[in-house]
Design an enzyme around this catalytic site. Structure first.
Site, PDB file in Angstrom:
ATOM      1  N   LYS A  73     -11.578  -9.320 -13.347  1.00  0.00           N
ATOM      2  CA  LYS A  73     -11.634 -10.022 -12.063  1.00  0.00           C
ATOM      3  C   LYS A  73     -10.685  -9.360 -11.049  1.00  0.00           C
ATOM      4  CE  LYS A  73     -11.804 -14.847 -10.611  1.00  0.00           C
ATOM      5  NZ  LYS A  73     -11.572 -16.213 -11.128  1.00  0.00           N
ATOM      6  N   PHE A  96       0.807  -1.224   0.000  1.00  0.00           N
ATOM      7  CA  PHE A  96       0.000   0.000   0.000  1.00  0.00           C
ATOM      8  C   PHE A  96       0.837   1.269   0.000  1.00  0.00           C
ATOM      9  CE2 PHE A  96      -2.515  -3.242   2.374  1.00  0.00           C
ATOM     10  CZ  PHE A  96      -3.420  -3.510   1.364  1.00  0.00           C
ATOM     11  N   GLN A 130      -9.441  -5.253  -6.733  1.00  0.00           N
ATOM     12  CA  GLN A 130      -8.768  -3.998  -6.361  1.00  0.00           C
ATOM     13  C   GLN A 130      -9.774  -2.992  -5.853  1.00  0.00           C
ATOM     14  OE1 GLN A 130      -5.628  -2.387  -6.548  1.00  0.00           O
ATOM     15  NE2 GLN A 130      -4.978  -2.548  -8.639  1.00  0.00           N
ATOM     16  N   GLU A 182      -5.248   3.397  -6.861  1.00  0.00           N
ATOM     17  CA  GLU A 182      -5.468   4.516  -5.926  1.00  0.00           C
ATOM     18  C   GLU A 182      -6.939   4.920  -5.879  1.00  0.00           C
ATOM     19  OE1 GLU A 182      -2.429   5.027  -4.653  1.00  0.00           O
ATOM     20  OE2 GLU A 182      -1.361   4.099  -6.318  1.00  0.00           O
ATOM     21  N   GLY A 205       0.339  -7.371  -5.173  1.00  0.00           N
ATOM     22  CA  GLY A 205      -0.961  -8.004  -4.927  1.00  0.00           C
ATOM     23  C   GLY A 205      -2.065  -7.646  -5.901  1.00  0.00           C
ATOM     24  N   GLY A 232      -4.925   4.054 -14.506  1.00  0.00           N
ATOM     25  CA  GLY A 232      -4.651   3.371 -13.231  1.00  0.00           C
ATOM     26  C   GLY A 232      -5.889   3.203 -12.365  1.00  0.00           C
TER      27      GLY A 232
END
Ligand SMILES: Cc1cc2nc3c(=O)[nH]c(=O)nc-3n(C[C@H](O)[C@H](O)[C@H](O)COP(=O)(O)OP(=O)(O)OC[C@H]3O[C@@H](n4cnc5c(N)ncnc54)[C@H](O)[C@@H]3O)c2cc1C
Ligand code: SF4
Lengths: 328, 738
Positions: B633, B243, B638, B705, B470, B702
């Site tokens: 998926k 993170f 996320q 975030e 991850g 992205g």
């Protein structure tokens, strides 16, 4: 952590002897609290006497009451048919505690003797009278959001963190103990103590005394019960405030009541006066408000926990409403 | 036949799923290295001052102990000696020099590292190290030190900003000014931080690290020890969450390398959960103020946004807290102020949605407050002030579908059943509230290099020094390669997490798919091209643009018998393999032409208990406008993870310092509450899923975030809708609502 010896005992007698003999030996049950304290250097026994395999893990009828072995697991008690039928309040309280994994390991005796979660107690670099008598209380003028509003002393304002014990004190349980001087019984309400001048003592157990069982007498509280636990997240968090409420109803009239609170004092906090105020009343929000008011007599907040002065009575009313079936 | 799930936009399961669930994935702490010994840190117990005396005798004599490293006996660090510590790899090096001098900058700062033959022995010996200090008065409280805030010297984009008139909100017909406080939050990935370090010679180091960039770690270590980069090997194939906490090298990593030198054996350090709070960064505690004003009809006239951010006293940390305010809405008058407040604590480090997640809490709460002041639906207010272009830089959006997302989210959550009057709806004895908020983050892309290698057996090897902490990077990369090459995923391997692989940027700022994915895309495209060129007459002169790439074969679209497999191409050319290495980046011109951002919208429905103040999120909808979704998926996962993080931010997470001592009082998992399963409702994830024409070849933006940005204010807004109580200081714990 400090190196220690591990001994698995097979009889209560040998376990007790081992602890009496060695000033820094301790009983080990599920280890979910003791081992944490050892890792943090808060408790540093030289020897652990493992009592988890002693034959005290049964839950058995005893007269019209029940005897719960001290080594019975929290999950085992919570799931027990007899307990669920006759003393559902205990099952509710147990299931509100910790997490499923911890409940599968934690024992009844260990739960009673778990120590406070006060952050200053856990941090050996800070002052704490409970950990180191005379060093001062870090929490009193510190971060005391989780701390007590009843029965505090100038030396300690910690709370007892157990959920199970709140139900047990409400249900008039008795603790059975075996020690170097033989057996004795202690009413549950007298088992834990207030901090007073000796915050290092959580309870009235003497060195070497082993809890063998907890007994609960017959109880009429099989239906109208509730354990309300208010916490910062939905599971796996200690109570900000918890309430064990049990009502014996005759139609709409309250024949008798049991009330106790957690998260508010150094011991499970039984509310005898509030219980009395309910007897003979008919089920109503007003009667519950009155009981909550009585219950709060003598409460005192600190910088960060003053909200409990409001949360506690609110929770009492809510728990009673749910127990009485006024709300879902 | 192409398997759709293995192509871009598919739902392929993680390529490392089996390894991860069977224990086959090896994390840094699990490497078996001969002669390994164990390090344990000794934390300072004061907050500021100097070590007067440190007694290590008892520890040294404890069983199994090999060394106790302190500032008195640690091997010299070349960069520290040359006073170049701050220069190590553009701020990603440890700003604090491990065991370099007696200074204590914060409580819990490591003052010694004990090395022993077992972890338990090292732990015990560490408890025997005692220090005397010359203590100085410390300052750890942000609120008491706001006046000490500095204009950041390291980040130009955070200088005071003004567009139009200053503080114009004050004269607007409808206006408000409020303060919003975010406490310190800690990343707390499951995997603890640490490093395993070994010297392979006097000038060669190998480390197994928990890092979000093997190249970054390599560069920092090389700079710190003044070694050629090639002499530093960094392995980090699996990372158990980060993170943002592993976007830099921490002092304890350098300390471990020093210890390995001292004892001349490999040393492993895994820090404790308590130390995860004290020595490995956090999302900084931030005080914000927002003033906002609008016409009675809801046209926003002016907004001002101030932020004061917790910082350490030994280096500067900044994040884009006030950025979103400049462009999220069409506002003529905007001014922002950002101040760093040096305190006697460890440095912060980016944490998921750095800056924007904090800023969005203030901005999106203020917008919500304004909507009630105007008696207007908050979505309507946002639509009314939607910017057709980026108002900050006056550029067209590369893509912006936030209005579509508002509509999709409103439909899904049942926004029409929301009442615009707070505290007016009950359900099962609970107050019911609906809330929403917007989030945004730059759609970044950084230069990256990838190698694509076609093997003689028709399998494809793709390599780049990327990290996968991850999100499923490795999976997305395989899909991109599968799409371009037309090879089943099972025949593709992607190597990452090794410093000797081709250059890749750090995994931060949601840019890995855009950066490394593009490099892989371009490398595969070139490899494919070369294979076509080598195919001889097999394709019967079919036009190159029309060729079909499927099942590991190149075929002519008209005449499928005119086809050749990649393996056959190599065979005919007597090549054991064919390899292409390619760098890929976004042209600067392109970057100047468009405003490139990802957007998210979060919708939530909450229940609030009237008597106890307990909040339950009953339903959440998380929407992303993130261009092409490469893997639906992993992208869903996320978004869900981000929403859960947002629940923590809104309702439970707060790292608390007792300022009398400068020490954390809840630095453990029992007292610092991350949400548990029972706190998490059904989360519906929806994607706009429209390709961005400009960001990168896949058209992606992205996602990591934006998954969290906006979730916390959506919940706070819903709580207001339910109760009429506006909580401006997170987390919203029960005591704040009764
Ligand atoms: C993260 C976390 C969250 C938790 N949350 C909750 C919660 O919400 N509610 C709650 O109620 N509890 C909670 N717990 C505490 C948990 O219930 C206790 O740790 C557990 O009940 C202790 O039982 P044990 O058998 O593991 O005791 P141990 O750790 O083995 O022992 C605890 C103490 O009791 C003594 N002891 C044990 N058995 C006996 C005996 N028969 N006679 C004499 N002495 C004995 C031991 O010497 C030791 O001092 C939590 C614990 C953790 C770690
Ligand atoms: S409240 Fe009790 S346990 Fe906590 S610091 Fe004070 S003395 Fe120690």
């Amino acid at each position: 952590m400090k190196a220690f010896q591990y001994v698995r005992s097979t009889t209560a007698k040998s376990a007790i002897e081992a602890v009496v003999k060695d000033p820094s030996a301790m009983f080990l049950a599920g280890g979910t609290n003791l081992v944490d304290l050892m890792k943090r250097g808060v408790t540093e026994p030289d020897k652990l006497i493992d009592i988890s395999r002693l034959p005290y893990n049964k839950i058995e009828k005893e007269g019209s009451g029940v005897r719960i072995g001290a080594m019975a697991l929290n999950s085992q008690v919570a799931d027990d048919k007899l307990i669920q039928e006759k003393w559902p309040l205990l099952s509710l309280a147990l299931n509100a505690g910790a997490s499923a994994q911890l409940r599968n390991k934690a024992t009844v005796g260990g739960n009673m003797l778990q120590r406070t979660r006060c952050g200053y107690f856990y941090d050996t670099a800070m002052d704490c009278n409970k950990r180191e008598p005379g060093s001062g209380c870090g929490a009193k003028e510190g971060y005391n959001r989780m701390h007590a509003i009843f029965g505090t002393s100038e030396h300690c304002i910690a709370v007892h963190p157990s959920d199970m014990c709140i139900a047990l004190v409400a249900l008039d349980a008795t603790v059975r103990v075996q020690g170097p001087k033989g057996e004795r019984t202690i009413p549950f309400a007298d088992f834990h103590r207030l901090p007073g001048d000796h915050p290092e003592k959580d309870n009235t157990l003497e060195k070497g005394e082993l809890i063998t069982a907890v007994t609960i007498p017959d109880s009429p509280y099989t239906k109208n019960v509730h354990y309300l636990k208010v916490r910062d997240r939905s599971s796996y968090a200690f109570a900000l405030v918890s309430v064990a409420a049990a009502l014996e109803l005759d139609g709409k009239t309250i024949k008798s009541a049991r009330l106790a609170m957690g998260g508010v004092a150094h011991k499970p906090w039984r509310l005898l006066e509030a219980e009395k105020s309910l007897v003979g009343q008919s089920v109503s929000e007003a009667a519950f408000q009155k009981a909550a008011e009585v219950a709060m007599t003598g409460a005192k907040g600190y910088e960060y926990n003053a909200f409990k002065l409001k949360l506690a009575p609110n929770s009492i009313v809510e728990a009673l409403k749910i127990a009485a079936g006024l709300t879902a | 036949m192409k398997n759709k799930d293995e192509m871009i936009g598919g739902r392929m399961s993680r390529v490392d799923a089996v390894l991860k669930v069977t224990g086959g994935a090896t994390y840094f702490a699990e490497y078996e290295v001969p002669n390994l010994v164990y390090g344990v840190l000794v934390p300072s117990t004061i907050t500021k001052g100097r070590i007067k005396n440190i007694d290590t005798k008892k520890a040294e004599n404890a069983p199994g102990v090999l060394a106790v490293l302190t500032h008195l006996n640690a091997p010299k660090v070349p960069a520290y000696e040359a006073k170049e510590a701050s220069k190590t790899s553009s701020g990603r090096g440890p700003g604090l020099m491990a065991f370099h001098n007696a200074d204590v900058h914060f409580n819990g700062q490591p003052i010694a590292l004990v090395v022993a033959d077992t972890f338990e022995r090292a732990t015990y010996a560490a408890s025997l190290v005692k220090a005397d200090y010359q203590e100085e008065k410390h300052q750890t409280e942000l609120k008491a030190n706001l006046a000490k805030g500095n204009v950041p010297s390291t980040n130009k984009s955070l200088q005071d900003y003004q567009r139009g008139e200053k503080d114009a909100y004050k004269t607007a017909p409808v206006n408000l000014e409020e303060e919003y406080v975010l406490p310190t939050e800690v990343h707390n990935p499951m995997e603890l931080h640490g490093i395993l370090a070994q010297w392979d010679g006097p000038d060669r180091i190998t480390v197994y690290a928990k890092t979000q960039g093997v190249k970054m770690t390599q560069q920092v270590i090389a700079d710190t020890f003044k070694l050629p980069k090639e002499n530093v090997q960094v392995h980090s194939q699996f990372v158990g969450g980060a993170f943002g906490m592993s976007l830099r090298v921490w002092p304890h990593e350098i300390a471990t390398i020093l210890a390995a030198k001292k004892v001349n054996r490999p040393v492993k350090l895994v820090i404790t959960r308590n130390e995860m709070f004290t020595i490995a960064g956090y999302r900084p505690h931030t005080h914000q103020k927002v003033g906002i004003g609008a016409t009675k009809e809801g046209k926003i006239l002016g907004i001002s946004h101030w932020a004061h951010v917790q910082n350490s006293n030994y280096e500067e940390f900044t994040e884009a807290t006030v950025a979103m305010t400049k462009f999220m809405y069409q506002i003529p008058n905007v001014n922002t102020t950002y101040r760093v407040v040096p305190l006697d604590i460890c440095s912060p480090v980016p944490m998921r949605g750095p800056g924007e997640a904090t800023g969005a809490f203030a901005l999106e709460s203020a917008i919500d407050e304004l909507s009630y002041a105007l008696n207007m639906d908050p979505i309507e207010l946002r639509l009314l002030n939607y910017p057709e272009k980026d108002p900050e830089r006056d550029l067209p959006w590369s893509s912006n579908y936030v209005r579509d997302a508002y509509q999709m989210g409103a439909d899904k959550i049942g926004w029409s059943s929301r009442s615009n009057t707070p505290k007016s709806k009950m359900e099962d004895g609970m107050w019911v509230g609906y809330g929403m908020a917007t989030g945004t983050f730059g759609a970044h892309r950084r230069p990256a290099t990838a190698r694509a290698c076609m093997n003689g057996d028709g399998t494809l090897l793709v390599q780049s020094a990327a990290s996968d902490i991850g999100p499923g990077t490795g999976t997305a990369i395989v899909q991109i390669a599968a799409e371009v090459m037309g090879i089943p995923a099972a025949k593709i391997r992607f190597d990452l997490g090794e410093s000797n692989l081709p250059d890749a940027p750090i995994q931060g700022g949601s840019a890995t798919v855009a950066s490394v994915g593009s490099a892989v895309h371009d490398a595969c495209l070139e490899l494919r091209q070369k294979l076509v060129e080598l195919s001889g007459n097999a394709l019967k002169n079919a036009k190159v643009e029309t060729l079909v790439y499927e099942d590991g074969k190149i075929s002519s679209p008209k005449d499928r018998s005119a086809s050749i497999s990649y393996a056959e191409v190599l065979k005919r050319n007597n090549l054991p393999k064919l390899e292409v290495t390619k760098e890929s980046k976004l042209e600067e011109e392109q970057q100047k032409k468009f405003a490139m951002y990802s957007f998210s919208v979060h919708f939530v429905k909450v229940h609030v208990h009237p008597a106890t103040g307990v909040v339950k999120v009953k339903h959440a909808v998380a929407l992303a406008d993130a261009g092409t979704i490469v893997n639906r998926k992993t992208a869903s996962s996320q978004m869900m993870g981000g929403a859960v993080g947002g629940i923590g931010m809104a309702l439970t997470e707060e790292a608390i310092i007792d300022h009398r001592f400068g020490r954390y009082v809840n630095n453990n998992f029992a007292d610092y509450h991350v949400p548990v399963n029972a706190d998490v409702p059904d989360i519906d994830v929806l994607f706009v899923d429209k390709k961005d024409p400009y960001t990168n070849p896949m058209g992606s933006k992205g996602l990591g975030e934006i998954a969290i940005i906006g979730m916390a204010p959506a919940i706070a807004n819903a709580v207001y809708n339910a109760t009429g109580k506006r909580v401006r200081e997170l987390p919203i714990t029960p005591d704040k609502l009764i």
